[in-house]
Design a protein around this motif. Structure first.
Motif, short mmCIF file in Angstrom:
data_model
loop_
_atom_site.label_atom_id
_atom_site.label_comp_id
_atom_site.label_asym_id
_atom_site.label_seq_id
_atom_site.Cartn_x
_atom_site.Cartn_y
_atom_site.Cartn_z
N PRO A 62 0.82 -1.22 0.00
CA PRO A 62 0.00 0.00 0.00
C PRO A 62 0.85 1.27 0.00
O PRO A 62 0.50 2.26 -0.60
N THR A 63 1.97 1.23 0.70
CA THR A 63 2.87 2.39 0.71
C THR A 63 4.28 1.94 1.08
O THR A 63 4.46 0.91 1.75
N ASN A 64 5.27 2.71 0.64
CA ASN A 64 6.65 2.43 1.06
C ASN A 64 7.11 3.45 2.09
O ASN A 64 8.30 3.63 2.31
N ILE A 65 6.13 4.10 2.73
CA ILE A 65 6.43 5.06 3.80
C ILE A 65 6.16 4.38 5.14
O ILE A 65 5.21 3.61 5.26
N CYS A 66 7.00 4.67 6.12
CA CYS A 66 6.76 4.08 7.45
C CYS A 66 6.83 5.17 8.51
O CYS A 66 7.52 6.18 8.34
N ASN A 67 6.12 4.95 9.61
CA ASN A 67 6.11 5.91 10.71
C ASN A 67 7.19 5.60 11.75
O ASN A 67 7.39 6.36 12.67
N LEU A 68 7.86 4.45 11.63
CA LEU A 68 8.92 4.10 12.59
C LEU A 68 10.27 4.01 11.88
O LEU A 68 10.33 4.06 10.65
N GLN A 69 11.32 3.86 12.66
CA GLN A 69 12.66 3.82 12.07
C GLN A 69 13.42 2.58 12.56
O GLN A 69 14.48 2.69 13.18
N CYS A 70 12.86 1.40 12.32
CA CYS A 70 13.53 0.16 12.74
C CYS A 70 14.89 0.08 12.03
O CYS A 70 14.94 0.14 10.80
N PRO A 71 15.98 -0.03 12.80
CA PRO A 71 17.30 0.16 12.21
C PRO A 71 17.72 -0.88 11.18
O PRO A 71 18.53 -0.59 10.31
N TYR A 72 17.19 -2.10 11.25
CA TYR A 72 17.65 -3.12 10.29
C TYR A 72 16.68 -3.31 9.12
O TYR A 72 16.83 -4.21 8.31
N CYS A 73 15.67 -2.45 9.07
CA CYS A 73 14.77 -2.43 7.91
C CYS A 73 15.29 -1.33 6.98
O CYS A 73 15.60 -0.23 7.44
N PRO A 74 15.40 -1.60 5.68
CA PRO A 74 15.96 -0.58 4.80
C PRO A 74 15.16 0.72 4.79
O PRO A 74 15.73 1.80 4.70
N THR A 75 13.83 0.60 4.93
CA THR A 75 13.01 1.82 4.97
C THR A 75 13.29 2.58 6.26
O THR A 75 13.53 3.80 6.25
N GLY A 76 13.28 1.85 7.38
CA GLY A 76 13.52 2.48 8.68
C GLY A 76 14.90 3.11 8.76
O GLY A 76 15.10 4.16 9.38
N ALA A 77 15.85 2.46 8.11
CA ALA A 77 17.23 2.96 8.13
C ALA A 77 17.42 4.12 7.13
O ALA A 77 18.49 4.70 7.05
N GLY A 78 16.38 4.39 6.36
CA GLY A 78 16.45 5.51 5.41
C GLY A 78 17.27 5.20 4.17
O GLY A 78 17.77 6.10 3.51
#
Ligand code: SF4
Length: 353
Positions: A53-69
């Motif tokens: 649905p989206t590739n935006i996330c509200n959290l910044q989980c460090p080992y997730c590429p999205t969360g890690a930015g």
């Protein structure tokens, strides 16, 4: 009632079984047979889809590429409903399940209920995975009313301090409030659906809170509690447990090239949930119809990698996203080929550690 590891299959089978048709079952067996035989141009269709649905996330989980930015090369966006509709309409007669997750938080999509409904009305089992850190809890009611069959909630602690070590920016109280809301909603409506699973992402730093998290799940009426090994740098991980299902190196063959397809939020099509970067797309749905994608060059070349009889057809200068995948590097028949192709370097498919 909380079911054990295997017991979760009972409510899931009950929820999934009602979506089966003769055509879907026939396609399932055909697809499995074609996968087993490594057919390069299958006649079957995938029976499972991931719809992001989206590739935006509200959290910044460090080992997730999205969360890690980590920059995927994709624009940050919400999936366009008409694009999703054309994809779902093509695959609906064959799809057994549609899974709403990938590299973002699905509940952030303002029309997530419309996406769920679109699949539900076409007789497809629907599943969604969330961090449940949401402000407006009524979205839960909307997705439940839209016919959601299964919801996975990820968690990594039983106290705020431990939880936010991985789920950075997250609030455990919000997660628990969401679980409670779901429990009450199901009670009010008298429905067993959605089946709610709490996935405990297991790291060294949160091992000691496992039982407390299990208790929270029980108190909140969660249907199943599962321990999922975290991924990340070695120092963060618990040594591989004995359970064979956790030993990824035993997985010798890529089934996803046959049974799965992934629609990314920007319209990109990838064959599996591991491929994160836009440059790894097998197609772009905004430019191509899905029917032309199933057996396009990227797919056929990827399937050839798993077929010992086709290894001789492969160009030693081939550039292909699957060439970095561990599964390809496990193929004994490709040993010589991989040593000759300088583009075939094993690396993490999301660019992670
Ligand atoms: S990247 Fe690996 S898992 Fe994904 S489709 Fe290619 S071979 Fe399969």
């Amino acid at each position: 009632m909380t079911f054990g590891k295997w017991g979760r299959l009972i409510p899931l089978s009950l929820a999934g079984g009602r979506h089966l048709t003769f055509k879907k079952v026939f396609n399932f067996f055909r697809c499995e047979a074609e996968c087993f035989l490594h057919v390069e141009r299958p006649k079957s269709m995938p029976y499972s889809a991931i719809i992001e649905p989206t590739n935006i996330c509200n959290l910044q989980c460090p080992y997730c590429p999205t969360g890690a930015g980590r920059d995927s090369g994709r624009k940050k966006t919400m999936l366009d409903l008409s694009l999703a509709e054309s994809f779902i309409n093509t695959l609906a007669p064959y799809l057994i399940s549609a899974n709403f997750y990938n590299w973002g938080e699905p509940l952030l999509h303002p029309q997530i209920d419309a996406l769920v409904r679109m699949c539900h009305e076409r007789n497809i089992f629907t599943s969604l995975s969330t961090n449940l850190n949401i402000r407006e809890l009524d979205v839960l009611e909307r997705v439940c009313k839209a016919g959601l069959d299964h919801m996975v909630v990820s968690c990594s602690g039983a106290t705020q301090e431990v939880y936010e070590t991985y789920h950075r920016g997250g609030n455990l109280d919000k997660l628990v409030a969401g679980l409670k809301y779901l429990r009450d909603l199901k009670k009010r409506s008298g429905s067993r659906l959605p089946v709610v699973e709490l996935h405990y992402i297991f790291f060294k730093h949160n091992q000691h809170e496992l039982e407390a998290a299990r208790q929270i799940a029980k108190d909140m009426g969660v249907t199943a509690f599962r321990i999922m090994d975290g991924s990340g740098p070695e120092e963060a991980l618990v040594e591989a447990r004995d359970d064979p299902k956790y030993i990824l190196s035993d997985v010798k063959h890529c089934h996803q090239l046959w049974h799965l397809t992934v629609l990314n939020a920007d319209g990109g099509i990838t064959p599996c949930y591991y491929l994160y970067f836009k440059q790894d797309n097998f197609a772009d749905l905004a430019k191509d119809h899905w029917r032309n994608v199933r057996n396009n060059e990227s797919y056929v070349l990827a399937r050839k990698l798993f077929s010992p009889s086709c290894a001789g057809d492969l160009d030693t200068n081939l550039v292909h996203p699957c060439l970095k995948c561990e599964k390809v590097h496990q193929q004994k028949h490709l040993k010589e080929y991989l040593s000759l192709n300088k583009n075939a370097k094993k690396s993490h498919r999301t660019g992670g550690p």
